[in-house]
Design a protein around this motif. Structure first.
Motif, PDB file in Angstrom:
ATOM      1  N   LYS A 195      52.752  39.778  37.092  1.00 27.47           N
ATOM      2  CA  LYS A 195      53.057  40.772  36.067  1.00 27.47           C
ATOM      3  C   LYS A 195      51.784  41.283  35.398  1.00 27.47           C
ATOM      4  CE  LYS A 195      57.599  38.932  34.937  1.00 27.47           C
ATOM      5  NZ  LYS A 195      58.450  38.468  33.840  1.00 27.47           N
ATOM      6  N   LYS A 196      51.000  42.074  36.132  1.00 21.91           N
ATOM      7  CA  LYS A 196      49.777  42.682  35.603  1.00 21.91           C
ATOM      8  C   LYS A 196      48.883  41.658  34.923  1.00 21.91           C
ATOM      9  CE  LYS A 196      51.973  47.129  34.918  1.00 21.91           C
ATOM     10  NZ  LYS A 196      52.264  48.188  34.010  1.00 21.91           N
ATOM     11  N   SER A 197      48.762  40.472  35.514  1.00 21.53           N
ATOM     12  CA  SER A 197      48.024  39.388  34.887  1.00 21.53           C
ATOM     13  C   SER A 197      46.665  39.125  35.520  1.00 21.53           C
ATOM     14  CB  SER A 197      48.846  38.100  34.955  1.00 21.53           C
ATOM     15  OG  SER A 197      49.008  37.719  36.319  1.00 21.53           O
ATOM     16  N   SER A 198      46.388  39.716  36.671  1.00 23.38           N
ATOM     17  CA  SER A 198      45.178  39.441  37.452  1.00 23.38           C
ATOM     18  C   SER A 198      45.160  38.011  37.969  1.00 23.38           C
ATOM     19  CB  SER A 198      43.900  39.702  36.641  1.00 23.38           C
ATOM     20  OG  SER A 198      43.786  41.057  36.307  1.00 23.38           O
ATOM     21  N   LEU A 199      46.307  37.350  37.986  1.00 23.18           N
ATOM     22  CA  LEU A 199      46.375  35.955  38.428  1.00 23.18           C
ATOM     23  C   LEU A 199      47.052  35.778  39.780  1.00 23.18           C
ATOM     24  CD1 LEU A 199      47.425  34.350  35.021  1.00 23.18           C
ATOM     25  CD2 LEU A 199      45.125  34.510  35.995  1.00 23.18           C
ATOM     26  N   GLY A 200      47.517  36.852  40.384  1.00 21.73           N
ATOM     27  CA  GLY A 200      48.202  36.732  41.662  1.00 21.73           C
ATOM     28  C   GLY A 200      48.127  38.014  42.465  1.00 21.73           C
ATOM     29  N   GLY A 201      48.617  37.939  43.688  1.00 25.15           N
ATOM     30  CA  GLY A 201      48.680  39.109  44.558  1.00 25.15           C
ATOM     31  C   GLY A 201      47.315  39.615  44.976  1.00 25.15           C
ATOM     32  N   LEU A 202      47.195  40.909  45.099  1.00 27.69           N
ATOM     33  CA  LEU A 202      45.962  41.546  45.525  1.00 27.69           C
ATOM     34  C   LEU A 202      44.802  41.229  44.581  1.00 27.69           C
ATOM     35  CD1 LEU A 202      44.721  43.555  47.558  1.00 27.69           C
ATOM     36  CD2 LEU A 202      45.390  45.387  46.016  1.00 27.69           C
ATOM     37  N   ALA A 203      45.094  41.037  43.307  1.00 32.04           N
ATOM     38  CA  ALA A 203      44.059  40.797  42.310  1.00 32.04           C
ATOM     39  C   ALA A 203      43.217  39.569  42.622  1.00 32.04           C
ATOM     40  CB  ALA A 203      44.687  40.645  40.926  1.00 32.04           C
ATOM     41  N   VAL A 204      43.793  38.551  43.220  1.00 32.52           N
ATOM     42  CA  VAL A 204      43.029  37.330  43.518  1.00 32.52           C
ATOM     43  C   VAL A 204      42.491  37.307  44.938  1.00 32.52           C
ATOM     44  CG1 VAL A 204      44.228  35.963  41.775  1.00 32.52           C
ATOM     45  CG2 VAL A 204      45.093  36.009  44.122  1.00 32.52           C
ATOM     46  N   ASN A 205      42.827  38.300  45.735  1.00 35.23           N
ATOM     47  CA  ASN A 205      42.382  38.331  47.125  1.00 35.23           C
ATOM     48  C   ASN A 205      41.334  39.393  47.409  1.00 35.23           C
ATOM     49  OD1 ASN A 205      44.038  36.208  48.243  1.00 35.23           O
ATOM     50  ND2 ASN A 205      45.752  37.539  47.749  1.00 35.23           N
ATOM     51  N   VAL A 206      40.891  40.114  46.394  1.00 35.38           N
ATOM     52  CA  VAL A 206      39.862  41.137  46.571  1.00 35.38           C
ATOM     53  C   VAL A 206      38.510  40.478  46.474  1.00 35.38           C
ATOM     54  CG1 VAL A 206      38.818  43.211  45.553  1.00 35.38           C
ATOM     55  CG2 VAL A 206      41.298  42.989  45.679  1.00 35.38           C
ATOM     56  N   VAL A 207      37.651  40.718  47.448  1.00 39.50           N
ATOM     57  CA  VAL A 207      36.307  40.163  47.446  1.00 39.50           C
ATOM     58  C   VAL A 207      35.375  41.183  46.797  1.00 39.50           C
ATOM     59  CG1 VAL A 207      34.409  39.313  48.857  1.00 39.50           C
ATOM     60  CG2 VAL A 207      36.781  38.881  49.551  1.00 39.50           C
ATOM     61  N   ASP A 208      34.711  40.759  45.711  1.00 36.57           N
ATOM     62  CA  ASP A 208      33.731  41.636  45.052  1.00 36.57           C
ATOM     63  C   ASP A 208      32.453  41.652  45.885  1.00 36.57           C
ATOM     64  OD1 ASP A 208      35.381  42.243  42.921  1.00 36.57           O
ATOM     65  OD2 ASP A 208      34.707  40.516  41.749  1.00 36.57           O
ATOM     66  N   CYS A 209      31.965  42.842  46.174  1.00 35.63           N
ATOM     67  CA  CYS A 209      30.740  42.974  46.977  1.00 35.63           C
ATOM     68  C   CYS A 209      29.554  43.231  46.093  1.00 35.63           C
ATOM     69  CB  CYS A 209      30.875  44.119  47.982  1.00 35.63           C
ATOM     70  SG  CYS A 209      32.173  43.826  49.187  1.00 35.63           S
TER      71      CYS A 209
END
Length: 106
Positions: free
Chosen positions: A92-106
């Protein structure tokens, strides 16, 4: 609500207004946004653009039907609330799950 507003400004009936709102919200029930790095990114932005286009089309459909069938906006809103309550908090728009935790910062 954009679909309902568009029907209203085009002098649609209350039945057409409710039909447009209900049909516009149905495809988006239970979808989550994945803020990446605390920022709302895709798919939310793309989904909002698609929802706006869908709202316009549903208003047009409702205005073409003199007496549209109706599942019921109340049912659609109740369903949305039930899905939101059942959804895990991390999505729920928390940055704790889904795509938010699987994006690799370059």
């Amino acid at each position: 609500m954009a679909a309902a507003g568009l029907v209203a400004v085009n002098s649609g009936s209350n039945r057409q207004l409710l039909y447009a709102a209900e049909r516009a919200v149905e495809p988006f029930l239970g979808l989550a946004c994945d803020p990446s790095g605390g920022l709302v990114q895709d798919p939310c932005i793309a989904r909002n653009a698609a929802a706006a286009a869908h709202a316009v089309e549903m208003a047009r459909v409702a205005l073409r039907l003199p007496d549209p069938p109706r599942i019921g906006l109340d049912i659609a809103v109740r369903t949305m609330a039930e899905k939101g309550q059942a959804m895990m908090g991390r999505y729920k728009k928390s940055s704790l799950g889904g795509l938010a935790v699987n994006v690799v910062d370059c």
